[in-house]
Scaffold this motif. Structure first.
Motif, PDB file in Angstrom:
ATOM      1  N   HIS A   1      -5.694  28.875 -14.214  1.00 32.03           N
ATOM      2  CA  HIS A   1      -4.889  29.279 -13.063  1.00 32.03           C
ATOM      3  C   HIS A   1      -3.742  30.150 -13.543  1.00 32.03           C
ATOM      4  O   HIS A   1      -2.980  29.741 -14.427  1.00 32.03           O
ATOM      5  N   LEU A   2      -3.615  31.339 -12.963  1.00 30.46           N
ATOM      6  CA  LEU A   2      -2.500  32.231 -13.255  1.00 30.46           C
ATOM      7  C   LEU A   2      -1.437  31.981 -12.196  1.00 30.46           C
ATOM      8  O   LEU A   2      -1.670  32.208 -11.000  1.00 30.46           O
ATOM      9  N   ILE A   3      -0.271  31.510 -12.635  1.00 31.58           N
ATOM     10  CA  ILE A   3       0.792  31.083 -11.724  1.00 31.58           C
ATOM     11  C   ILE A   3       1.998  32.013 -11.853  1.00 31.58           C
ATOM     12  O   ILE A   3       2.433  32.326 -12.966  1.00 31.58           O
ATOM     13  N   ASP A   4       2.542  32.429 -10.709  1.00 34.33           N
ATOM     14  CA  ASP A   4       3.782  33.190 -10.671  1.00 34.33           C
ATOM     15  C   ASP A   4       4.927  32.183 -10.802  1.00 34.33           C
ATOM     16  O   ASP A   4       5.068  31.293  -9.955  1.00 34.33           O
ATOM     17  N   ALA A   5       5.749  32.308 -11.844  1.00 38.04           N
ATOM     18  CA  ALA A   5       6.812  31.334 -12.097  1.00 38.04           C
ATOM     19  C   ALA A   5       7.997  31.497 -11.157  1.00 38.04           C
ATOM     20  O   ALA A   5       8.831  30.596 -11.061  1.00 38.04           O
ATOM     21  N   HIS A   6       8.100  32.619 -10.464  1.00 37.22           N
ATOM     22  CA  HIS A   6       9.166  32.789  -9.480  1.00 37.22           C
ATOM     23  C   HIS A   6       8.854  32.005  -8.199  1.00 37.22           C
ATOM     24  O   HIS A   6       9.697  31.272  -7.694  1.00 37.22           O
ATOM     25  N   SER A   7       7.640  32.160  -7.709  1.00 40.79           N
ATOM     26  CA  SER A   7       7.272  31.584  -6.411  1.00 40.79           C
ATOM     27  C   SER A   7       6.440  30.307  -6.521  1.00 40.79           C
ATOM     28  O   SER A   7       6.385  29.524  -5.585  1.00 40.79           O
TER      29      SER A   7
ATOM     30  N   GLU B   1       4.926  22.540  -8.324  1.00 41.75           N
ATOM     31  CA  GLU B   1       3.831  21.588  -8.364  1.00 41.75           C
ATOM     32  C   GLU B   1       2.522  22.364  -8.440  1.00 41.75           C
ATOM     33  O   GLU B   1       2.286  23.287  -7.650  1.00 41.75           O
ATOM     34  N   CYS B   2       1.689  21.995  -9.383  1.00 39.27           N
ATOM     35  CA  CYS B   2       0.396  22.655  -9.565  1.00 39.27           C
ATOM     36  C   CYS B   2      -0.649  21.881  -8.777  1.00 39.27           C
ATOM     37  O   CYS B   2      -0.962  20.734  -9.107  1.00 39.27           O
TER      38      CYS B   2
ATOM     39  N   VAL C   1      -1.460  20.016 -16.069  1.00 37.84           N
ATOM     40  CA  VAL C   1      -1.431  21.219 -16.899  1.00 37.84           C
ATOM     41  C   VAL C   1      -1.763  20.761 -18.310  1.00 37.84           C
ATOM     42  O   VAL C   1      -1.009  20.015 -18.930  1.00 37.84           O
ATOM     43  N   ARG C   2      -2.913  21.201 -18.824  1.00 37.46           N
ATOM     44  CA  ARG C   2      -3.389  20.739 -20.138  1.00 37.46           C
ATOM     45  C   ARG C   2      -3.108  21.751 -21.251  1.00 37.46           C
ATOM     46  O   ARG C   2      -3.028  21.406 -22.419  1.00 37.46           O
ATOM     47  N   SER C   3      -2.987  23.025 -20.886  1.00 34.19           N
ATOM     48  CA  SER C   3      -2.698  24.088 -21.857  1.00 34.19           C
ATOM     49  C   SER C   3      -2.045  25.239 -21.106  1.00 34.19           C
ATOM     50  O   SER C   3      -2.121  25.314 -19.886  1.00 34.19           O
ATOM     51  N   MET C   4      -1.391  26.143 -21.882  1.00 33.16           N
ATOM     52  CA  MET C   4      -0.645  27.198 -21.195  1.00 33.16           C
ATOM     53  C   MET C   4      -0.360  28.358 -22.141  1.00 33.16           C
ATOM     54  O   MET C   4      -0.059  28.167 -23.307  1.00 33.16           O
TER      55      MET C   4
ATOM     56  N   TRP D   1       1.331  16.559 -17.456  1.00 29.94           N
ATOM     57  CA  TRP D   1       0.304  15.767 -16.795  1.00 29.94           C
ATOM     58  C   TRP D   1       0.760  15.321 -15.414  1.00 29.94           C
ATOM     59  O   TRP D   1      -0.034  14.795 -14.640  1.00 29.94           O
ATOM     60  N   ASP D   2       2.027  15.539 -15.101  1.00 27.13           N
ATOM     61  CA  ASP D   2       2.542  15.235 -13.768  1.00 27.13           C
ATOM     62  C   ASP D   2       2.299  16.389 -12.795  1.00 27.13           C
ATOM     63  O   ASP D   2       2.837  16.399 -11.692  1.00 27.13           O
ATOM     64  N   ALA D   3       1.481  17.353 -13.207  1.00 30.62           N
ATOM     65  CA  ALA D   3       1.130  18.534 -12.390  1.00 30.62           C
ATOM     66  C   ALA D   3       2.346  19.398 -12.099  1.00 30.62           C
ATOM     67  O   ALA D   3       2.417  20.049 -11.067  1.00 30.62           O
TER      68      ALA D   3
END
Length: 183
Positions: A156-162, A128-129, A134-137, A109-111
């Motif tokens: 939202h599809l997020i690249d975990a590297h960048s 930081e989102c 972030v409620r689910s993943m 919940w801290d984004a």
């Protein structure tokens, strides 16, 4: 659980169920529903959990963070050893882990979207989102991508590297509280 159950994991072959919700993590024998383990004192309640049944380990995410108490913890159930992972400043709503390589993702919940090396007890990356909580993943460990549900009804599809947002999907009216994906 007096305060409700918010997280479950089960190994039907081994006849074990793990539950978390109020401030307790419980392991049950599903043949007669006896409680085998009861680990209390998870401030804010357990919001998410992941279980390694083969090695009796549980990764637990709680709803409260403080200066002295991390809200992401790895428990060895047999010996009650705990390893804490500080970093989130608010509730950790969701976790995903690949136990074979000891790599975990946490969303809060801290984004924050965080990646952890559970074996070493260290953070790998933190992003930081911009969409907020972030409620689910759901996680694709091979591609190091996370599909995150937000409070605003977007995915939202997020690249975990960048930390870059690769795609966004609008369409829900309220928060996206559950996501499942096969990548």
């Amino acid at each position: 659980h007096k305060g409700g159950v918010y997280a479950l994991a089960a190994d039907f072959e081994a006849q074990r169920v793990v539950s978390g919700g109020d401030e307790a993590l419980k392991v049950w024998d599903s043949t007669d529903w006896t409680c085998l383990h009861n680990i209390a004192n998870h401030p804010g309640g357990i919001m998410s959990l992941a279980m390694d049944f083969a090695n009796s380990r549980a990764l637990v995410a709680t709803g409260q963070a403080s200066q002295t108490d991390a809200n992401l913890r790895l428990w060895g159930l047999e010996n009650r050893n705990v390893k804490s992972f500080p970093g989130h400043s608010d509730a950790v709503a969701c976790i995903n882990i690949d136990w074979e390589v000891d790599l975990a993702f946490s969303g809060g919940w801290d984004a924050q979207l965080r990646v952890w090396n559970i074996g070493k007890g260290t953070g790998v990356s933190n992003h930081e989102c911009k969409f907020g909580r972030v409620r689910s993943m759901a996680v694709d460990f091979a591609q190091m991508q996370a599909l995150c549900g937000s409070s605003a009804g977007t995915l939202h599809l997020i690249d975990a590297h960048s930390g870059d947002e690769l795609r966004r999907l609008d369409g829900h009216v309220g928060a996206v509280l559950a996501v499942q994906a096969k990548f």
